[in-house]
Design a protein around this motif. Structure first.
Motif, PDB file in Angstrom:
ATOM      1  N   ARG A   1       1.193  -1.231  -0.039  1.00  0.00           N
ATOM      2  CA  ARG A   1      -0.386  -0.258  -0.311  1.00  0.00           C
ATOM      3  C   ARG A   1       0.748   1.519  -0.049  1.00  0.00           C
ATOM      4  NH1 ARG A   1      -2.761  -4.553   2.086  1.00  0.00           N
ATOM      5  NH2 ARG A   1      -5.322  -3.483   1.932  1.00  0.00           N
ATOM      6  N   ALA A   2       2.207   0.953  -0.320  1.00  0.00           N
ATOM      7  CA  ALA A   2       3.258   2.528  -0.012  1.00  0.00           C
ATOM      8  C   ALA A   2       3.099   2.987  -1.226  1.00  0.00           C
ATOM      9  CB  ALA A   2       4.465   1.935   0.425  1.00  0.00           C
TER      10      ALA A   2
ATOM     11  N   GLU B   1       3.821   8.809   0.079  1.00  0.00           N
ATOM     12  CA  GLU B   1       2.658   8.575   0.604  1.00  0.00           C
ATOM     13  C   GLU B   1       3.295   8.292   2.461  1.00  0.00           C
ATOM     14  OE1 GLU B   1      -0.518   8.313   0.586  1.00  0.00           O
ATOM     15  OE2 GLU B   1      -0.392   8.826  -1.462  1.00  0.00           O
TER      16      GLU B   1
ATOM     17  N   SER C   1       1.797   5.287   5.006  1.00  0.00           N
ATOM     18  CA  SER C   1       1.010   4.203   4.783  1.00  0.00           C
ATOM     19  C   SER C   1       0.357   4.091   5.818  1.00  0.00           C
ATOM     20  CB  SER C   1       2.391   2.818   4.286  1.00  0.00           C
ATOM     21  OG  SER C   1       0.404   1.515   3.864  1.00  0.00           O
TER      22      SER C   1
END
Length: 496
Positions: free
Chosen positions: A269-270, A274, A276
């Motif tokens: 999801r990184a 960002e 995460s």
């Protein structure tokens, strides 16, 4: 160096604990506040600890809950590696001035992105804070990651027995109510403070009906704006963890399997620029309001008498200084990132951040904007909502600069200054090469404000002007920099 005196024993209703005395402060480490109600079930709720006979040793570092190496180890160091790990680390530490009597209590909740950290870590040694402030200082563990917030199939749309992390903290605060008077603390004057994920819990506990009466003030150091997960979202996240681990039951997995699967999900999801976020609290009636960041409503339902809220000047540098692709971003990459975050207003925000930092670069633009979205904007909005509701809230900014290139004033930098224990952060790059005089001057100013807030409900006055509660008509903020502290206008990012 603190002078170690002799051991000291305090008798609680559940048993006696033996700690240490050092320069007029009594320290008790690894004190149990709870235990699993069903020892064979890692998703069990917590219950009060069983009584014991004899004296329990409370002089050594206690365990922390299972976790992988923190993604901020390159900033904070690896000090927590000194602590063992256990699924039964329902422990807290207490530091109390000798002969304390009905002193205010400061309960600190550690951060770590909901995935790492521990109140029993030496990072959060409360001896100096207790000595200088006269408060009884408590630090506490709570279950992390999936172990704290996993939801199994039977709970997804029913009773929802996630939120074990929240229930752990409520149990710890109940322990404080039951036992802190034995250390000279006043259970009617409890301030709950926390940093990062800990600030999230301090904010939550200040509005949750389940914690009413367990605290009377809260202090949030770097509160992230992260609405609770919905039960359905939490269930999907839990299924994704099982899928990553190749299992159907979390109870069948080893701790290493769970941590590896968590890490896999986080990496998946990184993204560029960002931060995460993994497992976190889940909306649950009566415990975790789904309106947690509906700020006017939260201000109306808050059950604390006073709040303190602040952030570091360059929060997200902590997450991005070690990411070469962000540090070396081009202007076109930065502007494209702004477009994904601010949509049609992207260039208006890009210009506003550039104006606020004349020597800006694409890297600082991303750091500033991402930190604003996660920490800075919500601080201003909460201050405004509390002001409108007639609730006193005292805002601050921590601006001391790290000497590490690109790190500036990052997330977590205020922690060694809050506890004043530089020796426990010897491998933390973020404070390396900060002069001792700067550390002591800024730390004394910061600790004095926190001590005054915990003791009187108002932070210490500043040299020229009293630190007033936030007022939307004249918005000002306390700034803690290398000179100590100052009282400055708090300008909005964009003019109305």
């Amino acid at each position: 160096m603190p002078v170690k005196e002799k051991s000291v024993v305090v008798s609680l209703s559940i048993g006696a604990i033996r700690g240490e005395a050092s320069d007029g402060v009594l320290a008790f480490r690894g004190v149990p506040y709870g235990e699993r109600a069903h020892p064979g079930n890692r998703l069990s709720e917590v219950r009060p600890p069983s009584a014991w006979t004899g004296e329990r040793d409370a002089s050594a570092l206690g365990a922390v809950f299972p976790q992988s190496r923190s993604r901020l180890a390159t900033v904070m160091g690896n000090g927590i590696d000194r602590n063992p790990q256990s699924e039964d680390a329902f422990l807290l530490n207490v530091w109390a001035p000798r002969d304390a009597e009905r002193r205010p209590v400061f309960v600190f909740i550690h951060g770590g992105g909901f995935l790492s950290g521990g109140g029993t870590a030496a990072w959060y040694d409360g001896e100096r804070l207790a000595r200088e402030s006269g408060m009884v200082v408590v630090t506490v563990n709570y279950r992390l990651g999936a172990l704290g917030n996993f939801i199994d199939a039977s709970d997804a749309r029913g009773a929802n027995r996630g939120n074990r992390s929240v229930r752990d903290l409520i149990r710890a605060l109940e322990w404080v109510q039951e036992h802190i008077s034995r250390f000279g603390g006043d259970p009617a004057r409890v301030t709950v403070g926390g940093q990062s994920a800990g600030a999230y819990y301090a904010w939550l506990l200040g509005v949750s009906p389940a914690s009413k009466g367990l605290l009377h003030q809260n202090a949030m150091f770097s509160l992230p704006e992260l609405p609770p997960l919905s039960p359905d979202d939490a269930y999907r996240k839990s299924l994704a963890l099982l899928d990553a681990a190749g299992a159907q039951d979390i109870g069948a997995l080893s701790v290493d399997d769970i941590l590896a699967a968590q890490g896999q999900l986080m990496r998946a999801r990184a993204g560029f620029g960002e931060v995460s976020i993994g497992f976190r609290p889940v909306a649950e009636d009566g415990l975790v309001p789904d309106w947690l960041f509906d700020l006017p409503r939260a201000a109306k339902h808050a059950h604390v008498s006073s709040s303190l809220l602040g952030f570091a000047a360059d929060e997200n540098a902590a997450f991005m200084a070690a990411a070469p692709e962000v540090v070396q971003a081009t202007e076109s990459q930065a502007k494209a990132w702004f477009e994904t975050k601010f949509g049609t207003d992207a260039m208006k925000y890009y210009a506003a951040f550039a104006a606020a930092r004349p020597a800006h670069t694409p890297y600082t633009q991303i750091v500033d904007a991402s930190g604003y979205k996660l920490f800075g904007a919500v601080a201003r909005e909460i201050a405004s909502a509390f002001s409108a509701a007639g609730r006193p809230l005292y805002p601050y900014r921590f601006s001391v600069q790290s000497r590490v290139p690109n790190l500036m004033s990052p997330h977590c930098l205020e922690l060694p200054f809050l506890f004043g224990n530089r020796g426990d952060w010897l491998d933390a790059p973020m404070i390396a090469n900060i002069p001792h005089e700067t550390f002591e001057k800024a730390g004394f100013a910061f600790r004095s404000a926190i001590a005054s807030f915990g003791t009187t409900g108002k932070p210490a006055t500043l040299s020229a002007t009293a630190w007033q509660a936030f007022d939307s008509a004249e918005p000002r903020i306390a700034d803690f920099d290398e000179g100590g502290r100052s009282w400055v206008p708090w300008h909005p990012l964009l003019a109305a």
